[in-house]
Write an enzyme that holds these catalytic residues in place. Structure first.
Site: not given
Length: 347
Positions: A102, A127, A279
């Site tokens: 974003e 995400d 991650q």
């Protein structure tokens, strides 16, 4: 044509697969490709590197990004935007592929709207919170890593009759927590969008123990606000890092706080595992490699068609394009029906 490629924001598996795809198709078209070092900072400072056949050889399975990344926002720097425009022109670039989430794509959208900047976007974030695309690359790998960790924690939780709290990434959305929690058989999942209270979480754990299941797995997103029946809500976070010019607070620590709450309220021995940046690292899954490759090819085709201000997106099984403005207008949050799937297996 001479095109630039940049990667901005947090790194994730699949970035190099996009770079490779962009460069391979561009070379086939007879275009030159240049890597912009360290995200938007590279355009502010004029830092470039060639992306020829030798530079992109063997990078498909590699994690991270060979051209580096940063959380630089040229709109927060003195003379930042004019430096971007000046260095873009001086390098002789005709178009830019911006790979990011974003923040990175928000800058791209603003540059295109204000200066008719010739940019196309590729959606990257573990995400999975970008609008207008079903999935972002990097997400599948992150979920796979978290699921494997949850699987491993099951055995030690059962051996010691413990509650294991697993803190995963997810600043504003709980996609990683929900997906890995469902896949890993979590007993409680706590996410920002559907804030189960601490009391309700503890009741689920107590009920599970009373039924004879003497261990529990709790998955919590880093952005979950500790929520209580009283109405109190508390975000566990620190001040934004100086290197983050988008103003994001530093998350991390909710797992530890939640574990203390669970142990104090239930009396059950509780331990915490914070997966953190593991991650983001390592080899991308096959799905992320393929998705990243398809996105990269679409970006080049958008440039070829002169369709700037657009972003490659996945809708169903088709790679389409959407406007950068639409893609960055709002976050894609976990809807209630997805959380309902997870709640079936609570307790």
């Amino acid at each position: 044509m001479r095109i630039g490629v940049l990667t901005g924001g947090g790194d994730c598996p699949g970035l190099n697969a996009v770079i490779r795809a962009v460069a391979r198709l561009s070379h086939d078209l007879g275009w030159d490709v240049v890597g912009v070092r360290a995200g938007w900072r590279g355009l502010v400072e004029g830092r470039f590197a060639p992306l020829g056949p030798r530079e992109i050889s063997g990078i498909l399975p590699r994690g991270g990004t060979i051209i580096g990344t940063s959380r630089t926002n040229p709109y927060k720097l003195d003379d930042g935007v004019s430096s971007v425009l000046r260095n873009f022109e001086q390098e002789g670039l005709d178009a830019l592929v911006a790979i990011g989430g974003e923040d990175t794509l928000g800058v791209a959208a603003q540059l295109h709207a204000e200066h008719d900047f010739p940019v196309v976007g590729v959606p990257k974030t573990i995400d999975n919170d970008l609008s207008a695309t079903d999935y972002t690359f990097g997400f599948d790998t992150a979920v796979a890593i978290c699921t494997e960790a949850i699987d491993r924690l099951h055995t030690t939780a059962e051996s010691h009759n413990r509650v294991m709290v697993v803190e995963v990434m997810g600043r504003h959305t709980g996609w990683i927590a929900v997906m890995s929690g469902i896949a890993g058989g979590a007993d409680v999942i706590l996410i920002p969008e559907q804030p189960l209270t601490v009391e309700e979480a503890c009741e689920e754990i107590v009920a599970r123990h009373e039924s004879g299941k003497l261990f529990s797995i709790v998955v919590v997103s880093e952005g979950y606000e500790l929520t209580y029946r009283s109405g109190e809500r508390k975000l566990v976070a620190g001040d934004a890092r100086a290197s983050d010019q988008f103003g994001h607070v530093q998350l991390g620590g909710v797992g530890e706080t939640l574990a203390r709450e669970i142990e104090d309220r239930t009396g059950f021995e509780t331990r915490v595992t914070v997966l953190g940046h593991v991650q983001r690292g390592g080899t991308p899954t096959a799905r992320d490699r393929v998705l990243a490759t398809r996105y990269g090819l679409k970006a080049v085709k958008l440039i070829q068609a002169g369709s700037f201000g657009r972003m490659a997106a996945l809708q169903g099984d088709e790679i389409v394009d959407v406007s950068l403005e639409e893609a960055t207008a709002e976050l894609k949050v976990v809807p209630e029906d997805w959380y309902d799937v997870a709640k079936v297996f609570f307790g």
